[in-house]
Motif scaffolding. Structure first.
Motif, PDB file in Angstrom:
ATOM      1  N   ASP A 156       9.158 -42.817 -11.965  1.00 37.60           N
ATOM      2  CA  ASP A 156       8.056 -43.294 -11.120  1.00 37.60           C
ATOM      3  C   ASP A 156       8.338 -43.066  -9.640  1.00 37.60           C
ATOM      4  N   GLU A 157       9.603 -42.885  -9.304  1.00 36.10           N
ATOM      5  CA  GLU A 157       9.950 -42.692  -7.893  1.00 36.10           C
ATOM      6  C   GLU A 157       9.679 -41.276  -7.410  1.00 36.10           C
ATOM      7  N   ILE A 158       9.498 -40.358  -8.357  1.00 36.52           N
ATOM      8  CA  ILE A 158       9.151 -38.981  -7.974  1.00 36.52           C
ATOM      9  C   ILE A 158       7.698 -38.938  -7.514  1.00 36.52           C
ATOM     10  N   LYS A 159       7.477 -38.229  -6.415  1.00 40.35           N
ATOM     11  CA  LYS A 159       6.094 -38.041  -5.927  1.00 40.35           C
ATOM     12  C   LYS A 159       5.502 -36.817  -6.615  1.00 40.35           C
ATOM     13  N   TRP A 160       4.861 -37.049  -7.735  1.00 42.84           N
ATOM     14  CA  TRP A 160       4.223 -35.962  -8.485  1.00 42.84           C
ATOM     15  C   TRP A 160       3.055 -35.420  -7.669  1.00 42.84           C
ATOM     16  N   ASP A 161       2.856 -34.108  -7.689  1.00 41.13           N
ATOM     17  CA  ASP A 161       1.764 -33.526  -6.896  1.00 41.13           C
ATOM     18  C   ASP A 161       0.415 -33.748  -7.583  1.00 41.13           C
ATOM     19  N   ARG A 162      -0.634 -33.189  -7.013  1.00 40.53           N
ATOM     20  CA  ARG A 162      -2.002 -33.439  -7.531  1.00 40.53           C
ATOM     21  C   ARG A 162      -2.192 -32.922  -8.953  1.00 40.53           C
ATOM     22  N   ASP A 163      -1.288 -32.038  -9.395  1.00 40.97           N
ATOM     23  CA  ASP A 163      -1.342 -31.557 -10.780  1.00 40.97           C
ATOM     24  C   ASP A 163      -0.354 -32.298 -11.684  1.00 40.97           C
ATOM     25  N   GLY A 164       0.298 -33.323 -11.130  1.00 39.35           N
ATOM     26  CA  GLY A 164       1.273 -34.075 -11.925  1.00 39.35           C
ATOM     27  C   GLY A 164       2.592 -33.344 -12.087  1.00 39.35           C
ATOM     28  N   LEU A 165       2.880 -32.430 -11.152  1.00 41.13           N
ATOM     29  CA  LEU A 165       4.090 -31.611 -11.246  1.00 41.13           C
ATOM     30  C   LEU A 165       5.005 -31.849 -10.056  1.00 41.13           C
ATOM     31  N   VAL A 166       6.259 -31.450 -10.233  1.00 43.98           N
ATOM     32  CA  VAL A 166       7.213 -31.462  -9.131  1.00 43.98           C
ATOM     33  C   VAL A 166       7.929 -30.103  -9.135  1.00 43.98           C
ATOM     34  N   PRO A 167       8.134 -29.490  -7.961  1.00 47.72           N
ATOM     35  CA  PRO A 167       8.886 -28.236  -7.908  1.00 47.72           C
ATOM     36  C   PRO A 167      10.361 -28.478  -8.204  1.00 47.72           C
ATOM     37  N   VAL A 168      10.977 -27.528  -8.893  1.00 51.48           N
ATOM     38  CA  VAL A 168      12.372 -27.674  -9.316  1.00 51.48           C
ATOM     39  C   VAL A 168      13.164 -26.410  -8.959  1.00 51.48           C
ATOM     40  N   ILE A 169      14.300 -26.615  -8.322  1.00 60.50           N
ATOM     41  CA  ILE A 169      15.226 -25.527  -7.999  1.00 60.50           C
ATOM     42  C   ILE A 169      16.394 -25.622  -8.970  1.00 60.50           C
ATOM     43  N   ALA A 170      16.710 -24.528  -9.653  1.00 56.29           N
ATOM     44  CA  ALA A 170      17.884 -24.514 -10.532  1.00 56.29           C
ATOM     45  C   ALA A 170      19.003 -23.753  -9.837  1.00 56.29           C
ATOM     46  N   ALA A 195      10.959 -23.454 -10.612  1.00 58.96           N
ATOM     47  CA  ALA A 195       9.903 -23.691 -11.589  1.00 58.96           C
ATOM     48  C   ALA A 195       9.316 -25.080 -11.341  1.00 58.96           C
ATOM     49  N   PHE A 196       8.535 -25.566 -12.272  1.00 62.35           N
ATOM     50  CA  PHE A 196       7.922 -26.886 -12.132  1.00 62.35           C
ATOM     51  C   PHE A 196       8.241 -27.741 -13.352  1.00 62.35           C
ATOM     52  N   MET A 197       8.199 -29.038 -13.162  1.00 57.68           N
ATOM     53  CA  MET A 197       8.292 -29.994 -14.269  1.00 57.68           C
ATOM     54  C   MET A 197       7.171 -31.006 -14.141  1.00 57.68           C
ATOM     55  N   ASN A 198       6.682 -31.462 -15.286  1.00 57.45           N
ATOM     56  CA  ASN A 198       5.867 -32.671 -15.280  1.00 57.45           C
ATOM     57  C   ASN A 198       6.789 -33.827 -15.692  1.00 57.45           C
ATOM     58  N   ARG A 199       6.232 -35.002 -15.782  1.00 58.97           N
ATOM     59  CA  ARG A 199       7.035 -36.183 -16.068  1.00 58.97           C
ATOM     60  C   ARG A 199       7.805 -36.051 -17.384  1.00 58.97           C
ATOM     61  N   GLU A 200       7.116 -35.557 -18.396  1.00 63.72           N
ATOM     62  CA  GLU A 200       7.747 -35.419 -19.712  1.00 63.72           C
ATOM     63  C   GLU A 200       8.901 -34.411 -19.667  1.00 63.72           C
ATOM     64  N   ALA A 201       8.698 -33.323 -18.951  1.00 63.16           N
ATOM     65  CA  ALA A 201       9.745 -32.291 -18.835  1.00 63.16           C
ATOM     66  C   ALA A 201      10.991 -32.854 -18.155  1.00 63.16           C
ATOM     67  N   LEU A 202      10.790 -33.636 -17.117  1.00 64.20           N
ATOM     68  CA  LEU A 202      11.949 -34.203 -16.413  1.00 64.20           C
ATOM     69  C   LEU A 202      12.664 -35.231 -17.294  1.00 64.20           C
ATOM     70  N   ALA A 203      11.894 -36.037 -18.000  1.00 64.64           N
ATOM     71  CA  ALA A 203      12.491 -37.021 -18.921  1.00 64.64           C
ATOM     72  C   ALA A 203      13.303 -36.315 -20.004  1.00 64.64           C
ATOM     73  N   LEU A 204      12.733 -35.257 -20.577  1.00 70.81           N
ATOM     74  CA  LEU A 204      13.425 -34.506 -21.636  1.00 70.81           C
ATOM     75  C   LEU A 204      14.680 -33.815 -21.109  1.00 70.81           C
ATOM     76  N   THR A 205      14.596 -33.298 -19.897  1.00 67.62           N
ATOM     77  CA  THR A 205      15.754 -32.635 -19.279  1.00 67.62           C
ATOM     78  C   THR A 205      16.927 -33.604 -19.164  1.00 67.62           C
ATOM     79  N   ALA A 206      16.630 -34.826 -18.726  1.00 74.10           N
ATOM     80  CA  ALA A 206      17.682 -35.836 -18.582  1.00 74.10           C
ATOM     81  C   ALA A 206      18.224 -36.259 -19.946  1.00 74.10           C
ATOM     82  N   GLU A 207      17.349 -36.377 -20.906  1.00 73.57           N
ATOM     83  CA  GLU A 207      17.710 -36.849 -22.245  1.00 73.57           C
ATOM     84  C   GLU A 207      18.581 -35.831 -22.985  1.00 73.57           C
TER      85      GLU A 207
END
Lengths: 129, 129
Positions: A5-19, A31-43
């Motif tokens: 919830d602390e991530i500021k998701w953009d108007r499309d519900g995405l956040v830019p990601v640098i690998a 690339a981009f992640m949505n909330r589910e992608a970030l949760a899954l990445t951590a999991e």
């Protein structure tokens, strides 16, 4: 408060990601992640992005085998960008780019032109069968 | 074809930009450029971004003195992200973040929380007078 919830998701519900590659610190891809992608990445401890072209979750390496093991997840001072520290799996040295190169950032500005300056490590035709 | 025309500008006429420190390869910050900002960055050899909050060109360091000398401008396989290799000027070690830290990416995910893991090198109150 949930860390997602602390991530500021953009108007499309995405956040830019640098690998970024652990060790070399090379920037491999963006690339981009949505909330589910970030949760899954951590999991899972493996990078899961949101593919804007395919409009679905994209477990990096699902086709190519070039999976990214995630060691660290960081965010910036504005909580609107994510930085991953990864090991690029499946080939030595790691191939993050769909062109068969180590990094997606292989084009350098030189004298008013973009020049490809990094080698193709593996033929994309043999990566994506 | 003009190199600036080859960039895939987004619907706001912007491109995301990653600033990476030459030498350490640390990712310092993430921002945006419009066409004019990218042209000026190449021309001056110093990073000029587009500030979305102030809606104007932002010569990085114009207030703080923390200018970025640009050594390389790269773009990715899709021509929709820019990567700069920079030297962060004005303080030793370089301070890219408005919080007085080396990098904007100082928050790390640990056990379901974001933790600040990098030190403040200089009090922001003394950077922005």
């Amino acid at each position: 408060m949930n860390w997602l919830d602390e991530i500021k998701w953009d108007r499309d519900g995405l956040v830019p990601v640098i690998a970024q590659e652990a060790g070399s610190n090379d920037v491999l891809m963006f690339a981009f992640m949505n909330r589910e992608a970030l949760a899954l990445t951590a999991e899972r401890g493996e990078a899961v992005y949101w593919s804007r072209s395919r409009n679905r979750l994209w477990h990096k390496g699902e086709e190519s085998g070039h999976i990214q093991t995630v060691h660290e997840i960081r965010t910036d001072c504005d909580n609107d960008v994510v930085l991953l520290k990864v090991t690029q799996r499946g080939y030595e040295p790691g191939i993050a780019c769909h062109t068969g190169r180590h990094s997606c950032f292989f084009q350098r500005h030189e004298g008013g032109q973009w020049k490809s300056v990094d080698p193709v490590l593996k033929d994309p035709a043999s990566i994506y069968k």
